[in-house]
Design an enzyme around this catalytic site. Structure first.
Site, PDB file in Angstrom:
ATOM      1  CE  LYS A  15      -2.830  20.819  11.680  1.00 13.68           C
ATOM      2  NZ  LYS A  15      -2.550  19.610  12.466  1.00 13.68           N
ATOM      3  NE  ARG A  37       1.188  23.901  16.023  1.00 10.60           N
ATOM      4  CZ  ARG A  37       1.375  23.271  14.866  1.00 10.60           C
ATOM      5  NH1 ARG A  37       1.465  23.962  13.766  1.00 10.60           N
ATOM      6  NH2 ARG A  37       1.471  21.969  14.847  1.00 10.60           N
ATOM      7  NE  ARG A  78       3.445  12.858   9.888  1.00 10.40           N
ATOM      8  CZ  ARG A  78       2.981  13.992  10.397  1.00 10.40           C
ATOM      9  NH1 ARG A  78       2.132  14.718   9.713  1.00 10.40           N
ATOM     10  NH2 ARG A  78       3.366  14.387  11.584  1.00 10.40           N
ATOM     11  NE  ARG A 100       6.785  15.807  11.144  1.00 14.26           N
ATOM     12  CZ  ARG A 100       5.679  16.576  11.112  1.00 14.26           C
ATOM     13  NH1 ARG A 100       5.003  16.703   9.978  1.00 14.26           N
ATOM     14  NH2 ARG A 100       5.267  17.220  12.179  1.00 14.26           N
ATOM     15  NE  ARG A 158       3.677  16.869  16.679  1.00 22.54           N
ATOM     16  CZ  ARG A 158       3.598  16.013  15.665  1.00 22.54           C
ATOM     17  NH1 ARG A 158       4.201  14.840  15.734  1.00 22.54           N
ATOM     18  NH2 ARG A 158       2.932  16.337  14.584  1.00 22.54           N
TER      19      ARG A 158
HETATM   20  P1  AP5 Z   1      -1.125  14.807   7.969  1.00 26.51           P
HETATM   21  O1  AP5 Z   1      -1.957  15.325   6.858  1.00 26.51           O
HETATM   22  O2  AP5 Z   1       0.357  14.819   7.816  1.00 26.51           O
HETATM   23  O3  AP5 Z   1      -1.583  15.483   9.344  1.00 26.51           O
HETATM   24  P2  AP5 Z   1      -1.380  16.958   9.900  1.00 26.51           P
HETATM   25  O4  AP5 Z   1      -2.632  17.317  10.624  1.00 26.51           O
HETATM   26  O5  AP5 Z   1      -0.901  17.872   8.825  1.00 26.51           O
HETATM   27  O6  AP5 Z   1      -0.250  16.643  10.941  1.00 26.51           O
HETATM   28  P3  AP5 Z   1       1.111  17.374  11.349  1.00 26.51           P
HETATM   29  O7  AP5 Z   1       1.771  16.430  12.315  1.00 26.51           O
HETATM   30  O8  AP5 Z   1       1.926  17.780  10.165  1.00 26.51           O
HETATM   31  O9  AP5 Z   1       0.591  18.568  12.077  1.00 26.51           O
HETATM   32  P4  AP5 Z   1       1.261  19.262  13.207  1.00 26.51           P
HETATM   33  O10 AP5 Z   1       0.307  20.378  13.334  1.00 26.51           O
HETATM   34  O11 AP5 Z   1       1.563  18.559  14.442  1.00 26.51           O
HETATM   35  O12 AP5 Z   1       2.733  19.480  12.652  1.00 26.51           O
HETATM   36  P5  AP5 Z   1       3.417  20.680  11.873  1.00 26.51           P
HETATM   37  O13 AP5 Z   1       4.215  20.112  10.794  1.00 26.51           O
HETATM   38  O14 AP5 Z   1       2.434  21.753  11.590  1.00 26.51           O
HETATM   39  O15 AP5 Z   1      -1.615  13.306   8.260  1.00 26.51           O
HETATM   40  C1  AP5 Z   1      -1.016  12.517   9.277  1.00 26.51           C
HETATM   41  C2  AP5 Z   1      -0.938  11.049   8.788  1.00 26.51           C
HETATM   42  O16 AP5 Z   1      -2.253  10.516   8.643  1.00 26.51           O
HETATM   43  C3  AP5 Z   1      -0.260  10.881   7.421  1.00 26.51           C
HETATM   44  O17 AP5 Z   1       0.479   9.685   7.425  1.00 26.51           O
HETATM   45  C4  AP5 Z   1      -1.443  10.783   6.438  1.00 26.51           C
HETATM   46  O18 AP5 Z   1      -1.093   9.976   5.337  1.00 26.51           O
HETATM   47  C5  AP5 Z   1      -2.506  10.112   7.299  1.00 26.51           C
HETATM   48  N1  AP5 Z   1      -3.865  10.571   7.019  1.00 26.51           N
HETATM   49  C6  AP5 Z   1      -4.270  11.851   6.803  1.00 26.51           C
HETATM   50  N2  AP5 Z   1      -5.610  11.912   6.657  1.00 26.51           N
HETATM   51  C7  AP5 Z   1      -6.057  10.622   6.788  1.00 26.51           C
HETATM   52  C8  AP5 Z   1      -7.355  10.023   6.749  1.00 26.51           C
HETATM   53  N3  AP5 Z   1      -8.466  10.766   6.562  1.00 26.51           N
HETATM   54  N4  AP5 Z   1      -7.457   8.685   6.941  1.00 26.51           N
HETATM   55  C9  AP5 Z   1      -6.336   7.936   7.156  1.00 26.51           C
HETATM   56  N5  AP5 Z   1      -5.076   8.443   7.198  1.00 26.51           N
HETATM   57  C10 AP5 Z   1      -4.946   9.778   7.017  1.00 26.51           C
HETATM   58  O19 AP5 Z   1       4.355  21.263  13.043  1.00 26.51           O
HETATM   59  C11 AP5 Z   1       5.483  20.542  13.509  1.00 26.51           C
HETATM   60  C12 AP5 Z   1       6.183  21.349  14.583  1.00 26.51           C
HETATM   61  O20 AP5 Z   1       6.613  22.627  14.042  1.00 26.51           O
HETATM   62  C13 AP5 Z   1       5.316  21.741  15.798  1.00 26.51           C
HETATM   63  O21 AP5 Z   1       5.255  20.714  16.769  1.00 26.51           O
HETATM   64  C14 AP5 Z   1       6.060  22.995  16.296  1.00 26.51           C
HETATM   65  O22 AP5 Z   1       7.230  22.660  16.995  1.00 26.51           O
HETATM   66  C15 AP5 Z   1       6.470  23.673  15.002  1.00 26.51           C
HETATM   67  N6  AP5 Z   1       5.446  24.624  14.524  1.00 26.51           N
HETATM   68  C16 AP5 Z   1       4.732  24.548  13.363  1.00 26.51           C
HETATM   69  N7  AP5 Z   1       3.878  25.573  13.268  1.00 26.51           N
HETATM   70  C17 AP5 Z   1       4.033  26.327  14.388  1.00 26.51           C
HETATM   71  C18 AP5 Z   1       3.410  27.507  14.877  1.00 26.51           C
HETATM   72  N8  AP5 Z   1       2.437  28.140  14.178  1.00 26.51           N
HETATM   73  N9  AP5 Z   1       3.817  27.997  16.077  1.00 26.51           N
HETATM   74  C19 AP5 Z   1       4.794  27.389  16.781  1.00 26.51           C
HETATM   75  N10 AP5 Z   1       5.432  26.272  16.380  1.00 26.51           N
HETATM   76  C20 AP5 Z   1       5.043  25.738  15.192  1.00 26.51           C
END
Ligand code: AP5
Length: 224
Positions: free
Chosen positions: A13, A88, A127, A160, A171
């Site tokens: 994403k 979420r 990552r 991370r 997660r």
């Molecule tokens: P990446 O683009 O980083 O993936 P992502 O979907 O953004 O993953 P996140 O882990 O950041 O999402 P998340 O929703 O778990 O975490 P968030 O930070 O929001 O890609 C992942 C990897 O794959 C990278 O290495 C990239 O290079 C590679 N890649 C990407 N696309 C590719 C492709 N097509 N082919 C090959 N490789 C590829 O949240 C973290 C924490 O914050 C949560 O667990 C929670 O505790 C808290 N939090 C955040 N938002 C909320 C909310 N709204 N409510 C409550 N808690 C929240």
């Protein structure tokens, strides 16, 4: 254009949201990035959020709703925005509906990026994130030019805490229990589009831009 990225952790994403933000010149708003920044600065929100994030649980709704309410109120969101990682939970989605209603605007599309669990686990395990500018790499699919160093700012790349195996499993479980119901929520509103996230980065981007260009053309036709 007002967009939401929905989908499991690590599906890509953030990677796609950054590219879209550059293409359309609208802000990319990631609650995960905002919370990690608060943790790094040891603010009150950061201190509260850290223990939830490290174990892969969701931060309480009222904390993230507050962050989004304040962020969407800024001037740079007037012409659109890309939400990544919010909403979420159904409670967050309902709060967002109210915020948008008060702003007098509507969502254009919800992009639900999907990929099998084994693809997600491989992406999260490989990552690496820049400690200074937050840019995201993958040790196989998007490696930096020099190992451990950010191409853009020269910052240190780190793994991370929530990209370790136990937190990844938690997660994915949290996603299935609390976030997957949003697929139905937005399907019911006619806003949901499914994106095959298992393709490479450019392939996923082509699907998304193809879809959005179609939406834009329809919208412009309706507006006359
Ligand atoms: P990446 O683009 O980083 O993936 P992502 O979907 O953004 O993953 P996140 O882990 O950041 O999402 P998340 O929703 O778990 O975490 P968030 O930070 O929001 O890609 C992942 C990897 O794959 C990278 O290495 C990239 O290079 C590679 N890649 C990407 N696309 C590719 C492709 N097509 N082919 C090959 N490789 C590829 O949240 C973290 C924490 O914050 C949560 O667990 C929670 O505790 C808290 N939090 C955040 N938002 C909320 C909310 N709204 N409510 C409550 N808690 C929240």
């Amino acid at each position: 254009m007002r967009l939401i990225f929905l989908g499991p952790p690590g599906v890509g994403k953030g990677t796609q949201a950054v590219k879209l933000s550059q293409k359309y010149g609208i802000p990319h708003i990631s609650t995960g990035d905002a919370l990690r920044e608060a943790v790094a600065k040891e603010t009150e929100i950061g201190l509260k959020a850290k223990s939830y994030m490290d174990r892969g649980a969701l931060v309480p709704d009222e904390v993230v709703i507050g962050i989004i309410r304040e962020r969407l109120d800024r001037d740079d969101c007037k012409d659109g925005f890309i939400l990544d990682g919010f909403p979420r939970t159904v409670k967050q989605a309902e709060a967002l509906d109210e915020i948008l209603k008060a702003m007098g605007v509507e969502l254009d599309a919800v992009l639900n990026v999907e990929a099998p669990d084994d693809v997600i686990i491989e992406r999260l395990s490989g990552r690496r994130t820049c400690r200074s500018c937050g840019r995201v790499y993958h040790i196989i699919y998007m490696p930096p030019k020099k190992e451990g160093v950010c191409d853009v700012c020269g910052g240190e790349l780190y793994q991370r805490d929530d990209d370790k195996p136990e937190a990844i499993a938690r997660r994915l479980q949290v996603y299935k229990e609390q976030t997957a119901p949003l697929i139905e929520y937005y399907e019911g509103k006619g806003k949901l589009h499914r994106i095959d996230g298992s393709q490479d980065v450019d392939g996923v981007f082509r699907q998304i831009t193809g879809l959005l260009e179609g939406e834009k053309a329809d919208y412009e036709k309706e507006e006359g």
